[in-house]
Design a protein around this motif. Sequence first.
Motif, PDB file in Angstrom:
ATOM      1  N   THR A 193      20.448 -19.055 -12.971  1.00  0.00           N
ATOM      2  CA  THR A 193      21.558 -18.804 -11.825  1.00  0.00           C
ATOM      3  C   THR A 193      20.550 -18.434 -10.582  1.00  0.00           C
ATOM      4  O   THR A 193      20.014 -17.350 -10.721  1.00  0.00           O
ATOM      5  CB  THR A 193      22.540 -17.872 -12.264  1.00  0.00           C
ATOM      6  OG1 THR A 193      23.277 -18.206 -13.407  1.00  0.00           O
ATOM      7  CG2 THR A 193      23.552 -18.064 -11.186  1.00  0.00           C
ATOM      8  N   ILE A 194      20.631 -19.228  -9.456  1.00  0.00           N
ATOM      9  CA  ILE A 194      20.071 -18.919  -8.357  1.00  0.00           C
ATOM     10  C   ILE A 194      20.772 -18.937  -7.239  1.00  0.00           C
ATOM     11  O   ILE A 194      21.758 -19.701  -7.040  1.00  0.00           O
ATOM     12  CB  ILE A 194      19.093 -20.225  -8.188  1.00  0.00           C
ATOM     13  CG1 ILE A 194      18.168 -20.455  -9.375  1.00  0.00           C
ATOM     14  CG2 ILE A 194      18.316 -19.863  -6.953  1.00  0.00           C
ATOM     15  CD1 ILE A 194      17.151 -19.384  -9.964  1.00  0.00           C
ATOM     16  N   SER A 195      20.961 -17.746  -6.471  1.00  0.00           N
ATOM     17  CA  SER A 195      21.795 -17.368  -5.142  1.00  0.00           C
ATOM     18  C   SER A 195      20.752 -17.671  -3.774  1.00  0.00           C
ATOM     19  O   SER A 195      19.709 -17.279  -3.951  1.00  0.00           O
ATOM     20  CB  SER A 195      22.272 -16.159  -5.178  1.00  0.00           C
ATOM     21  OG  SER A 195      22.928 -15.904  -6.200  1.00  0.00           O
ATOM     22  N   VAL A 196      21.147 -18.550  -3.173  1.00  0.00           N
ATOM     23  CA  VAL A 196      20.488 -18.823  -2.021  1.00  0.00           C
ATOM     24  C   VAL A 196      21.459 -18.502  -0.593  1.00  0.00           C
ATOM     25  O   VAL A 196      22.518 -18.672  -0.692  1.00  0.00           O
ATOM     26  CB  VAL A 196      20.295 -20.264  -1.876  1.00  0.00           C
ATOM     27  CG1 VAL A 196      19.500 -20.896  -0.523  1.00  0.00           C
ATOM     28  CG2 VAL A 196      19.658 -20.882  -3.313  1.00  0.00           C
ATOM     29  N   GLU A 251      12.694 -25.050  -7.651  1.00  0.00           N
ATOM     30  CA  GLU A 251      12.611 -25.074  -6.070  1.00  0.00           C
ATOM     31  C   GLU A 251      12.693 -26.650  -5.503  1.00  0.00           C
ATOM     32  O   GLU A 251      13.228 -27.016  -4.660  1.00  0.00           O
ATOM     33  CB  GLU A 251      11.691 -24.132  -5.511  1.00  0.00           C
ATOM     34  CG  GLU A 251      11.362 -24.380  -4.045  1.00  0.00           C
ATOM     35  CD  GLU A 251      12.209 -23.649  -3.332  1.00  0.00           C
ATOM     36  OE1 GLU A 251      12.648 -23.944  -2.127  1.00  0.00           O
ATOM     37  OE2 GLU A 251      12.790 -22.605  -3.658  1.00  0.00           O
ATOM     38  N   ARG A 252      11.781 -27.118  -6.144  1.00  0.00           N
ATOM     39  CA  ARG A 252      11.602 -28.673  -5.996  1.00  0.00           C
ATOM     40  C   ARG A 252      12.962 -29.452  -6.412  1.00  0.00           C
ATOM     41  O   ARG A 252      13.405 -30.398  -5.331  1.00  0.00           O
ATOM     42  CB  ARG A 252      10.514 -29.295  -6.949  1.00  0.00           C
ATOM     43  CG  ARG A 252       9.091 -28.825  -6.508  1.00  0.00           C
ATOM     44  CD  ARG A 252       8.190 -29.301  -7.613  1.00  0.00           C
ATOM     45  NE  ARG A 252       7.033 -28.505  -7.372  1.00  0.00           N
ATOM     46  CZ  ARG A 252       5.811 -28.669  -8.592  1.00  0.00           C
ATOM     47  NH1 ARG A 252       5.994 -29.426  -9.506  1.00  0.00           N
ATOM     48  NH2 ARG A 252       4.933 -27.621  -8.498  1.00  0.00           N
ATOM     49  N   ALA A 253      13.575 -29.209  -7.225  1.00  0.00           N
ATOM     50  CA  ALA A 253      14.798 -30.086  -7.541  1.00  0.00           C
ATOM     51  C   ALA A 253      15.935 -29.562  -6.423  1.00  0.00           C
ATOM     52  O   ALA A 253      16.729 -30.310  -6.237  1.00  0.00           O
ATOM     53  CB  ALA A 253      15.600 -29.580  -8.933  1.00  0.00           C
ATOM     54  N   ASN A 309       6.650 -20.633 -13.217  1.00  0.00           N
ATOM     55  CA  ASN A 309       6.612 -21.977 -12.810  1.00  0.00           C
ATOM     56  C   ASN A 309       7.808 -22.842 -12.938  1.00  0.00           C
ATOM     57  O   ASN A 309       8.066 -23.769 -12.056  1.00  0.00           O
ATOM     58  CB  ASN A 309       5.253 -23.052 -13.531  1.00  0.00           C
ATOM     59  CG  ASN A 309       3.968 -22.445 -12.907  1.00  0.00           C
ATOM     60  OD1 ASN A 309       3.865 -22.048 -11.609  1.00  0.00           O
ATOM     61  ND2 ASN A 309       3.053 -22.356 -13.563  1.00  0.00           N
ATOM     62  N   TYR A 310       8.620 -22.356 -13.857  1.00  0.00           N
ATOM     63  CA  TYR A 310      10.029 -22.869 -13.924  1.00  0.00           C
ATOM     64  C   TYR A 310      10.693 -22.590 -12.699  1.00  0.00           C
ATOM     65  O   TYR A 310      11.531 -23.449 -12.072  1.00  0.00           O
ATOM     66  CB  TYR A 310      10.895 -22.414 -15.094  1.00  0.00           C
ATOM     67  CG  TYR A 310      10.527 -22.538 -16.396  1.00  0.00           C
ATOM     68  CD1 TYR A 310      10.858 -24.023 -17.042  1.00  0.00           C
ATOM     69  CD2 TYR A 310       9.488 -21.930 -17.133  1.00  0.00           C
ATOM     70  CE1 TYR A 310      10.273 -24.537 -18.417  1.00  0.00           C
ATOM     71  CE2 TYR A 310       9.043 -22.328 -18.395  1.00  0.00           C
ATOM     72  CZ  TYR A 310       9.396 -23.609 -18.884  1.00  0.00           C
ATOM     73  OH  TYR A 310       8.699 -23.921 -20.025  1.00  0.00           O
TER      74      TYR A 310
END
Length: 136
Positions: free
Chosen positions: A104-107, A29-31, A23-24
């Motif tokens: 760290t998220i890559s998009v 995703e929302r942020a 859920n984190y």
Amino acid sequence: MFEWPVRVYWEDTDAGGIVFYANYLKFMERARTEWLRQLNIHQQALAEQQGLIFVVTDAQLRYLASARLDDALQVSVEPVEIGRSRLRLRQRCRLGDQWLCDGTISVACIDRAQHRPRRIPTDILARLQPQADLTE
């Protein structure tokens, strides 16, 4: 750095009464969505008008402490790299002064129909560029 408030609801917790680890990613995703909105980048319009979507290509998370029911979290978005077709973001969740999750998220920007990488439109890059150094 952009921050978005997230309240922990019953549905976010597991049988142990703490936030279920996956859920984190939902909170992040929302942020990210709200961060883009405040930059006047609307993902639905981008998909419908230009046939482009942003997709997560990599997510690396470290869990540092647990959140519980009713906690009022702050979820941050901080660009690390902004390239011509992808973004790398540092995202963190905190409760008060305590960090709970660091990621760290890559998009990537891709063509909605063909699912192939596409350049981020220059008008969007111009809004993102002040957020971090342009690379790639």
